[in-house]
Motif scaffolding. Sequence first.
Motif, PDB file in Angstrom:
ATOM      1  N   ARG A  53       6.660 -12.033  37.629  1.00 37.30           N
ATOM      2  CA  ARG A  53       6.300 -10.829  38.076  1.00 37.30           C
ATOM      3  C   ARG A  53       6.995  -9.507  37.728  1.00 37.30           C
ATOM      4  N   ASN A  54       8.247  -9.940  37.392  1.00 34.18           N
ATOM      5  CA  ASN A  54       9.344  -8.537  36.969  1.00 34.18           C
ATOM      6  C   ASN A  54       8.557  -7.991  35.751  1.00 34.18           C
ATOM      7  N   GLY A  55       8.095  -8.908  34.562  1.00 31.44           N
ATOM      8  CA  GLY A  55       7.574  -8.275  33.605  1.00 31.44           C
ATOM      9  C   GLY A  55       6.142  -7.702  33.912  1.00 31.44           C
ATOM     10  N   LEU A  56       5.467  -8.143  34.640  1.00 32.68           N
ATOM     11  CA  LEU A  56       3.996  -7.335  34.909  1.00 32.68           C
ATOM     12  C   LEU A  56       3.904  -6.423  35.855  1.00 32.68           C
ATOM     13  N   SER A  57       5.238  -6.202  36.599  1.00 32.99           N
ATOM     14  CA  SER A  57       5.244  -4.899  37.764  1.00 32.99           C
ATOM     15  C   SER A  57       5.565  -3.869  37.041  1.00 32.99           C
ATOM     16  N   ILE A  58       4.970  -2.840  37.656  1.00 36.66           N
ATOM     17  CA  ILE A  58       5.172  -1.418  37.152  1.00 36.66           C
ATOM     18  C   ILE A  58       6.293  -0.649  38.285  1.00 36.66           C
ATOM     19  N   LEU A  59       5.996  -0.981  39.423  1.00 40.16           N
ATOM     20  CA  LEU A  59       7.044  -0.561  40.343  1.00 40.16           C
ATOM     21  C   LEU A  59       7.835  -1.607  40.960  1.00 40.16           C
ATOM     22  N   HIS A  60       8.979  -1.234  41.027  1.00 40.07           N
ATOM     23  CA  HIS A  60      10.071  -2.534  41.575  1.00 40.07           C
ATOM     24  C   HIS A  60      11.126  -1.691  42.480  1.00 40.07           C
ATOM     25  N   GLN A  61      11.950  -2.554  43.258  1.00 39.97           N
ATOM     26  CA  GLN A  61      12.631  -2.179  44.390  1.00 39.97           C
ATOM     27  C   GLN A  61      14.187  -2.777  43.847  1.00 39.97           C
ATOM     28  N   VAL A  62      15.210  -1.702  43.928  1.00 38.81           N
ATOM     29  CA  VAL A  62      16.536  -2.142  43.855  1.00 38.81           C
ATOM     30  C   VAL A  62      16.801  -2.315  45.042  1.00 38.81           C
ATOM     31  N   PRO A  63      17.569  -3.525  45.766  1.00 42.32           N
ATOM     32  CA  PRO A  63      17.857  -3.564  46.978  1.00 42.32           C
ATOM     33  C   PRO A  63      19.398  -2.926  47.330  1.00 42.32           C
ATOM     34  N   GLU A  64      19.511  -2.706  48.638  1.00 37.04           N
ATOM     35  CA  GLU A  64      20.861  -2.218  48.962  1.00 37.04           C
ATOM     36  C   GLU A  64      22.036  -3.110  48.665  1.00 37.04           C
ATOM     37  N   GLY A  65      23.196  -2.475  48.086  1.00 37.87           N
ATOM     38  CA  GLY A  65      24.181  -2.991  47.584  1.00 37.87           C
ATOM     39  C   GLY A  65      24.356  -3.553  46.111  1.00 37.87           C
ATOM     40  N   HIS A  66      23.039  -3.306  45.485  1.00 36.39           N
ATOM     41  CA  HIS A  66      22.890  -3.535  44.088  1.00 36.39           C
ATOM     42  C   HIS A  66      22.428  -2.141  43.086  1.00 36.39           C
ATOM     43  N   VAL A  67      22.765  -2.308  42.128  1.00 33.44           N
ATOM     44  CA  VAL A  67      22.249  -1.433  40.985  1.00 33.44           C
ATOM     45  C   VAL A  67      21.261  -2.135  40.016  1.00 33.44           C
ATOM     46  N   GLY A  68      20.438  -1.351  39.548  1.00 34.69           N
ATOM     47  CA  GLY A  68      19.143  -1.638  38.849  1.00 34.69           C
ATOM     48  C   GLY A  68      19.638  -1.512  37.191  1.00 34.69           C
ATOM     49  N   VAL A  69      19.599  -2.523  36.481  1.00 34.86           N
ATOM     50  CA  VAL A  69      20.048  -2.772  35.063  1.00 34.86           C
ATOM     51  C   VAL A  69      18.798  -3.261  34.170  1.00 34.86           C
ATOM     52  N   TYR A  70      18.537  -2.526  33.227  1.00 32.67           N
ATOM     53  CA  TYR A  70      17.367  -2.615  32.418  1.00 32.67           C
ATOM     54  C   TYR A  70      17.586  -2.920  30.598  1.00 32.67           C
ATOM     55  N   TRP A  71      16.627  -4.008  30.370  1.00 36.21           N
ATOM     56  CA  TRP A  71      16.591  -4.378  29.007  1.00 36.21           C
ATOM     57  C   TRP A  71      15.366  -3.895  28.483  1.00 36.21           C
ATOM     58  N   ARG A  72      15.193  -3.609  27.255  1.00 34.46           N
ATOM     59  CA  ARG A  72      13.950  -3.040  26.625  1.00 34.46           C
ATOM     60  C   ARG A  72      13.878  -3.897  25.160  1.00 34.46           C
ATOM     61  N   GLY A  73      12.861  -4.688  25.240  1.00 37.44           N
ATOM     62  CA  GLY A  73      13.140  -5.654  23.821  1.00 37.44           C
ATOM     63  C   GLY A  73      14.336  -6.357  23.677  1.00 37.44           C
ATOM     64  N   GLY A  74      15.042  -6.696  24.821  1.00 34.68           N
ATOM     65  CA  GLY A  74      16.208  -7.580  24.909  1.00 34.68           C
ATOM     66  C   GLY A  74      17.365  -6.891  24.637  1.00 34.68           C
ATOM     67  N   ALA A  75      17.227  -5.355  24.333  1.00 32.80           N
ATOM     68  CA  ALA A  75      18.439  -4.511  24.410  1.00 32.80           C
ATOM     69  C   ALA A  75      18.814  -3.974  25.348  1.00 32.80           C
ATOM     70  N   LEU A  76      20.047  -3.966  26.236  1.00 29.99           N
ATOM     71  CA  LEU A  76      20.383  -3.555  27.175  1.00 29.99           C
ATOM     72  C   LEU A  76      20.440  -2.075  27.222  1.00 29.99           C
ATOM     73  N   GLN A  77      19.812  -1.565  28.242  1.00 27.23           N
ATOM     74  CA  GLN A  77      20.074  -0.041  28.112  1.00 27.23           C
ATOM     75  C   GLN A  77      20.864   0.567  29.104  1.00 27.23           C
ATOM     76  N   LYS A  78      21.423   1.737  28.986  1.00 27.80           N
ATOM     77  CA  LYS A  78      22.549   2.482  29.574  1.00 27.80           C
ATOM     78  C   LYS A  78      22.208   3.015  30.919  1.00 27.80           C
ATOM     79  N   THR A  79      20.862   2.779  31.269  1.00 29.27           N
ATOM     80  CA  THR A  79      20.158   3.363  32.545  1.00 29.27           C
ATOM     81  C   THR A  79      20.729   2.291  33.619  1.00 29.27           C
ATOM     82  N   ILE A  80      21.277   3.079  34.680  1.00 30.79           N
ATOM     83  CA  ILE A  80      21.777   2.428  35.809  1.00 30.79           C
ATOM     84  C   ILE A  80      21.142   2.829  36.993  1.00 30.79           C
ATOM     85  N   THR A  81      20.268   2.445  37.861  1.00 30.69           N
ATOM     86  CA  THR A  81      19.607   3.106  38.962  1.00 30.69           C
ATOM     87  C   THR A  81      20.279   2.519  40.191  1.00 30.69           C
TER      88      THR A  81
END
Length: 374
Positions: A53-81
Motif C-alpha cells: 500500500r505504501n508503494g502504490l499510494s500517492i497520498l500518505h499520512q504522518v501520524p502525530e508524534g512521528h515524522v515522515g522519512v523517505y527513501w528513493r530507489g533505496g537511498a535515504l532522503q534528507k526530507t523530513i516531514t
Amino acid sequence: MDSNQLRAETPQPPQGGRGRGGGGSGFSAILTVFLSFIAIFVMMMNQSPSTIRNGLSILHQVPEGHVGVYWRGGALQKTITDPGFHLKLPFITHYEPVQVTLQTDQVRDIPCGTKGGVMINFEKIEVVHRLHKDHVHDTLLNYGVQYDNTWIYDKIHHEINQFCSSHSLQQVYIDVFDQIDEKMKDALQGDCTRYAPGIEIMSVRVTKPTIPESIRRNFEQMEEERTKVLIAIEKQRVVEKEAETSKKLAISEAEKIANVSRILMEQKLMEKDSARKQQEIENQIYMAWKKSLADAYFYRVLKEAEVNKLKLTPQFLELKFIEAIADNTKNFLGEKIVGNQQRKREQTKLKSSTVTTHIQQLGTFYLTKPKHQM
C-alpha cells in the motif's frame, strides 16, 4: 476496364521477408511489457501488505508524534516531514513514520550467568527512550529504522551479561538489585551519547530475575530467618522504648514533685519575707512613735528649762525659801525651846542656802547646755 487496370487496382500481397520481420518485432515488445509486469507483481507479492500500500499510494499520512522519512530507489532522503498529509511518487519513493516522542521497549527473556556460575533469567526489562527530531536522519542513516534493535535490545543483553558476570547471585538478587536500573540507564546513555547522540534514555525498569528453584528456597529460608531476627530486634526495641517511656514518666513525676516542693518552698519564703517586711514596718512605726515621744519629752523639758530660767528671780527664790521653811515648821515644848528653836533656825538657814545654791547650779546647767545634747 482492361486487365492492366484490374491488376493495378488489385492489392498486392506483401513480400514474405518484410511481413515476417514486422510481426516478430511487435510480439517481442508485448512479451517484454508482460514480463515486466510479472516481475513487478512478484516483487510486490514478496513484500508486506503495508509496504504494498505504501508503494502504490500517492497520498500518505504522518501520524502525530512521528515524522515522515523517505527513501528513493533505496537511498535515504534528507526530507523530513511533520505530521499531516503529504504526497510522494508511487513505486519510486518509499516512506516510513518514525516516532519522536517517548516510547517504551520491552526486552524479554534475558539469560545471564553470575560470577559463581549460576544461570538466571530476567523475564522483562523496560527501557523508556526518545529519538530527537534533529537527529532522525543521521540515526536512520547509520542504524536504520530499527535503530532500537542495536542500541536498546542488543545493548540490554550485553550490559546485563556484563553486570551478572561481575557479581555474585547474592549481589544480583538481593544486595545490589536496587542499583541495576541506574547502572543500565547510565551504560545505555553513555554509548548512545557517544555513537548515537539522538537517542535519549529516560529510564530503565528491571524486574526481579528468575533463579533456580532450589536456590530460591534457600533464599526464602534465609529471608524467613532474617525476618525472625528483625522481629526479635523489633521486640527488643519495643521493650527498650517501653523502659525508656517508664523512665521518662518517672523522671517527669520526680520533676513534678520537685517543682511542687520548690513552689511550696518559694511560697513559704515569700510568706516569711512578707512577715519580715511587715515586722520591719511595725518596727519603723514603733520607732517613729518612740521618737515622737522622745521628741515631745525633750521639747517639754526644754520648755520647762526655759520656764525655770524665767523663774530664777530673787523674789521666786525667796518665795520657795519661805515655802520650804513653812513646810519644816515644828513646835517644841519644854525648857529648851528657845535654844532648840535657835538651833533649828540656824540649820534651816544652812539648808536654805544649800538649796538655793543647788537651784542656781541647776538653772545655770540648763541655760548653758547645748541644744543638741539636750
